[in-house]
Write a protein that holds these residues in place. Structure first.
Motif, PDB file in Angstrom:
ATOM      1  N   TRP A  98       0.778  -1.370   0.139  1.00 48.70           N
ATOM      2  CA  TRP A  98      -0.068   0.157   0.064  1.00 48.70           C
ATOM      3  C   TRP A  98       0.716   1.381  -0.202  1.00 48.70           C
ATOM      4  CZ3 TRP A  98      -4.669   0.762  -1.618  1.00 48.70           C
ATOM      5  CH2 TRP A  98      -5.636  -0.370  -1.424  1.00 48.70           C
ATOM      6  N   ILE A  99       1.837   1.262   0.823  1.00 48.68           N
ATOM      7  CA  ILE A  99       2.879   2.515   0.806  1.00 48.68           C
ATOM      8  C   ILE A  99       3.404   2.786  -0.680  1.00 48.68           C
ATOM      9  CG2 ILE A  99       5.145   3.391   1.536  1.00 48.68           C
ATOM     10  CD1 ILE A  99       4.349   1.902   4.064  1.00 48.68           C
ATOM     11  N   VAL A 100       3.644   1.599  -1.569  1.00 50.55           N
ATOM     12  CA  VAL A 100       4.162   1.878  -2.568  1.00 50.55           C
ATOM     13  C   VAL A 100       3.043   2.634  -3.547  1.00 50.55           C
ATOM     14  CG1 VAL A 100       4.447   0.799  -5.190  1.00 50.55           C
ATOM     15  CG2 VAL A 100       5.656  -0.140  -2.969  1.00 50.55           C
ATOM     16  N   GLN A 101       1.896   2.270  -3.426  1.00 49.50           N
ATOM     17  CA  GLN A 101       0.956   2.947  -4.153  1.00 49.50           C
ATOM     18  C   GLN A 101       0.565   4.553  -3.763  1.00 49.50           C
ATOM     19  OE1 GLN A 101      -3.103   1.194  -4.670  1.00 49.50           O
ATOM     20  NE2 GLN A 101      -2.169  -0.845  -4.291  1.00 49.50           N
ATOM     21  N   VAL A 102       0.908   4.669  -2.283  1.00 52.53           N
ATOM     22  CA  VAL A 102       0.777   6.462  -1.846  1.00 52.53           C
ATOM     23  C   VAL A 102       1.937   7.155  -2.397  1.00 52.53           C
ATOM     24  CG1 VAL A 102       1.069   7.492   0.341  1.00 52.53           C
ATOM     25  CG2 VAL A 102      -0.602   5.386   0.412  1.00 52.53           C
ATOM     26  N   MET A 103       2.971   6.567  -2.282  1.00 49.09           N
ATOM     27  CA  MET A 103       4.275   7.127  -2.916  1.00 49.09           C
ATOM     28  C   MET A 103       4.165   7.538  -4.146  1.00 49.09           C
ATOM     29  SD  MET A 103       7.471   5.673  -0.841  1.00 49.09           S
ATOM     30  CE  MET A 103       7.412   4.181  -1.297  1.00 49.09           C
ATOM     31  N   ALA A 104       3.246   6.717  -5.223  1.00 52.05           N
ATOM     32  CA  ALA A 104       3.231   6.857  -6.580  1.00 52.05           C
ATOM     33  C   ALA A 104       2.535   8.127  -6.791  1.00 52.05           C
ATOM     34  CB  ALA A 104       2.678   5.656  -7.168  1.00 52.05           C
ATOM     35  N   GLU A 105       1.733   8.645  -5.714  1.00 51.83           N
ATOM     36  CA  GLU A 105       1.116  10.029  -5.879  1.00 51.83           C
ATOM     37  C   GLU A 105       2.078  11.262  -6.174  1.00 51.83           C
ATOM     38  OE1 GLU A 105      -2.464  10.354  -5.934  1.00 51.83           O
ATOM     39  OE2 GLU A 105      -2.250   8.328  -6.035  1.00 51.83           O
ATOM     40  N   GLU A 106       3.368  10.990  -5.745  1.00 49.72           N
ATOM     41  CA  GLU A 106       4.278  12.038  -5.821  1.00 49.72           C
ATOM     42  C   GLU A 106       5.524  11.354  -6.851  1.00 49.72           C
ATOM     43  OE1 GLU A 106       4.937  14.426  -2.133  1.00 49.72           O
ATOM     44  OE2 GLU A 106       4.167  12.541  -1.453  1.00 49.72           O
ATOM     45  N   ASN A 107       5.339  10.614  -7.733  1.00 46.78           N
ATOM     46  CA  ASN A 107       6.115  10.045  -8.832  1.00 46.78           C
ATOM     47  C   ASN A 107       7.074   9.298  -8.366  1.00 46.78           C
ATOM     48  OD1 ASN A 107       4.519  11.752 -10.387  1.00 46.78           O
ATOM     49  ND2 ASN A 107       6.106  13.119 -11.141  1.00 46.78           N
ATOM     50  N   GLN A 109       8.685   5.908  -7.980  1.00 47.64           N
ATOM     51  CA  GLN A 109       8.379   4.350  -8.289  1.00 47.64           C
ATOM     52  C   GLN A 109       9.396   3.443  -7.619  1.00 47.64           C
ATOM     53  OE1 GLN A 109       9.475   3.911 -12.521  1.00 47.64           O
ATOM     54  NE2 GLN A 109       7.669   5.200 -13.024  1.00 47.64           N
ATOM     55  N   ALA A 110       8.688   2.542  -6.734  1.00 44.32           N
ATOM     56  CA  ALA A 110       9.485   1.886  -5.920  1.00 44.32           C
ATOM     57  C   ALA A 110       8.916   0.460  -5.879  1.00 44.32           C
ATOM     58  CB  ALA A 110       9.441   2.571  -4.227  1.00 44.32           C
ATOM     59  N   HIS A 111       9.973  -0.633  -4.918  1.00 38.89           N
ATOM     60  CA  HIS A 111       9.434  -1.734  -4.797  1.00 38.89           C
ATOM     61  C   HIS A 111       9.189  -2.077  -3.341  1.00 38.89           C
ATOM     62  CE1 HIS A 111       9.425  -6.181  -4.676  1.00 38.89           C
ATOM     63  NE2 HIS A 111       9.394  -6.206  -5.789  1.00 38.89           N
ATOM     64  N   ALA A 112       8.275  -2.837  -2.938  1.00 37.18           N
ATOM     65  CA  ALA A 112       7.784  -3.087  -1.379  1.00 37.18           C
ATOM     66  C   ALA A 112       8.983  -3.664  -0.657  1.00 37.18           C
ATOM     67  CB  ALA A 112       6.747  -4.063  -1.388  1.00 37.18           C
ATOM     68  N   ASP A 113       9.988  -4.341  -1.251  1.00 36.13           N
ATOM     69  CA  ASP A 113      11.082  -5.070  -0.642  1.00 36.13           C
ATOM     70  C   ASP A 113      11.860  -4.043   0.143  1.00 36.13           C
ATOM     71  OD1 ASP A 113      10.016  -7.466  -1.045  1.00 36.13           O
ATOM     72  OD2 ASP A 113      11.658  -7.791  -2.513  1.00 36.13           O
ATOM     73  N   ASP A 114      12.054  -2.732  -0.590  1.00 30.86           N
ATOM     74  CA  ASP A 114      12.902  -1.612  -0.271  1.00 30.86           C
ATOM     75  C   ASP A 114      12.372  -0.749   0.774  1.00 30.86           C
ATOM     76  OD1 ASP A 114      15.051  -2.524  -1.806  1.00 30.86           O
ATOM     77  OD2 ASP A 114      14.314  -1.412  -3.595  1.00 30.86           O
ATOM     78  N   ILE A 115      11.338  -0.852   1.372  1.00 26.78           N
ATOM     79  CA  ILE A 115      10.538  -0.371   2.470  1.00 26.78           C
ATOM     80  C   ILE A 115      10.727  -0.877   3.712  1.00 26.78           C
ATOM     81  CG2 ILE A 115       8.154   0.510   3.190  1.00 26.78           C
ATOM     82  CD1 ILE A 115       7.391   0.708   0.110  1.00 26.78           C
ATOM     83  N   VAL A 116      10.898  -0.015   4.718  1.00 23.43           N
ATOM     84  CA  VAL A 116      10.830  -0.371   6.112  1.00 23.43           C
ATOM     85  C   VAL A 116      10.024   0.459   6.888  1.00 23.43           C
ATOM     86  CG1 VAL A 116      12.252  -0.774   8.307  1.00 23.43           C
ATOM     87  CG2 VAL A 116      13.354  -0.973   5.935  1.00 23.43           C
ATOM     88  N   VAL A 117       8.802  -0.574   7.430  1.00 21.16           N
ATOM     89  CA  VAL A 117       7.792   0.361   8.104  1.00 21.16           C
ATOM     90  C   VAL A 117       8.462   0.505   9.495  1.00 21.16           C
ATOM     91  CG1 VAL A 117       5.332   0.274   9.326  1.00 21.16           C
ATOM     92  CG2 VAL A 117       6.211  -0.927   6.967  1.00 21.16           C
TER      93      VAL A 117
END
Length: 444
Positions: A98-107, A109-117
């Motif tokens: 879901w965070i990937v989709q939220v960040m897409a609002e500001e252009n 492009q990311a992969h969920a594997d590179d996110i740390v909650v």
């Protein structure tokens, strides 16, 4: 001198008068821990008779709370065993998607594997600082900068060096000069910390061209950028600007949060980082908390799935726009001559520069007595500057309360100026050491 044959009395027991018996046992790094000016104000500013223009609490009254309560009840009933259990140190996979989709609002492009909650973006910044900084390392930050970030850097014994701003954000020439001069002096510059959108405390937004220039400086000087972006989607004029992270995936570590676009009580933020950095952050997160709040991740994911979260952001934008415009109206109507302020296009804050001769820190007790509160500008500098500045928040009070707060504040400023004139102080000749500090952008 003791006489021969005198009776020797035992030495009296030592009486320790220290208020804190552990003062000599604390780690050296705790010396950098101080009470923030914002938190110190809360006990006074939260009184109902005081109009608080001090804190940065989001107004979440417009959230669909009845519907949310049903979603939470269903979540506990149907998925409670999972939602109330330990979780992944990196964060739940569905939350990161879901965070990937939220960040897409500001252009981005990311992969969920590179996110740390994380437990809010404040902990995200703590994790990044812990991973990168040793005592004595230099962190570059905007002048002025977010008080919570300054506290984090101090806690890890970093030296904070401010970089000048103008109406478009950080001055790229000043940034390059700072990096070169510091490294020439043998200092280790670990990263630049910046809030590019509706900066806290100034409200200034970096232009797209300025963002490109900062990336070029970072590439030329091998400088890491930590982009803190809690307000980016809360634009009140136009569409969100592309994040710095969207311009360079390898040079920028991105911090995000649901505190401003949903609700801060769930304490969910995140870090988007290059893969190697991500692994260090996960290990650090596990050492700190084992896992970020699992139940909160389930609730926020359910909200994003079942509610029109983009539409809710539009509701927030309209509400904050009315409050910001009320702040502008109140400042125009009530501030004395010589007062200037920024004109933010989003976010929560306005940065005010006072007439010469006034000191926002010294004036605060009299303002509170007049039942209005603000945050003194000195809270946002690591070097003691900012005495002529104050941060005013328009996010939480109603428009009517904001107007009343600016009326009370204007009366306090007028009284301070009258007092200075009464005692024969020539305001035109009064100079502050920090006269040139603070941005000069969009001022009234």
């Amino acid at each position: 001198m003791r006489q021969s044959g005198a009776v020797s009395l035992p030495e009296p027991a030592r009486r320790d008068t220290r208020l804190d018996p552990y003062v000599f046992d604390y780690a050296e790094r705790t010396h950098g821990l101080t009470v923030s000016a914002v938190r110190a104000l809360f006990s006074v500013a939260n009184r109902p008779e005081v109009v608080s223009l001090a804190g940065g609490m989001p107004n979440i009254a417009d959230l669909p709370r009845d519907e949310l309560s049903e979603v939470v009840a269903r979540l506990v009933r149907d998925k409670g065993i999972q939602a109330m259990q330990y979780g992944s140190g990196q964060g739940e996979p569905f939350m990161r998607e879901w965070i990937v989709q939220v960040m897409a609002e500001e252009n981005i492009q990311a992969h969920a594997d590179d996110i740390v909650v994380s437990c809010g973006s404040q902990q995200a910044l703590d994790l990044v600082t812990r991973v990168f900084c040793d005592p004595g390392d230099v962190v570059l930050a905007e002048a002025p900068s977010y008080v919570g970030a300054l506290g984090t850097f101090r806690a890890y014994q970093c030296d904070i060096v401010h970089v000048a701003m103008d109406e478009q954000g950080i001055d790229p020439v000043a940034l390059a000069q700072s990096v070169v001069s510091l490294r020439a002096a043998g200092r280790r510059v670990k990263f630049l910390y910046t809030i590019p959108n509706f900066q806290n405390p100034t409200g200034v937004t970096q232009s797209v061209e300025r963002r490109r220039q900062l990336i070029e400086v970072a590439r030329e000087h091998d400088l890491l950028i930590v982009e803190d972006n809690p307000y980016g989607l809360l634009t009140l004029e136009g569409s969100p600007l592309p994040a710095l992270r969207s311009l360079d995936a390898d040079r920028v570590i991105y911090l995000g949060s649901f505190s401003k676009t949903f609700a801060p009580g769930f304490r969910i933020g995140w870090v988007l980082a290059p893969h190697a950095v991500r692994e260090k952050l996960v290990l650090t997160q596990e050492a700190a908390t084992l896992a970020p709040p699992v139940f909160s991740q389930f609730v926020i994911s359910a909200y994003l799935e079942h509610f029109d979260w983009r539409g809710q952001i539009e509701v927030f934008r309209a509400m904050y726009r009315a409050r910001r415009d009320a702040m502008f109206t109140g400042l125009v109507e009530n501030m004395p001559e010589g007062t200037t302020w920024t004109h933010p296009r989003g976010g929560f804050f306005v940065w005010v520069t006072l007439p010469e001769g006034l000191d926002s820190q010294a004036m605060l007790p009299r303002a509170v007595s007049a039942r209005v509160a603000y945050t003194p500008g000195t809270a946002f500098y690591a070097d003691g500057l900012g005495s002529r500045n104050m941060r005013l928040s328009f996010c939480f009070p109603t428009p009517e309360r904001i107007i009343e707060g600016t009326r009370r504040l204007g009366a306090v400023l007028a009284g301070e100026l009258d007092m200075l004139r009464t005692f024969g102080l020539n305001l035109d000749s009064t100079r502050h050491l920090d006269l040139s500090t603070g941005p000069a952008p969009d001022i009234s």
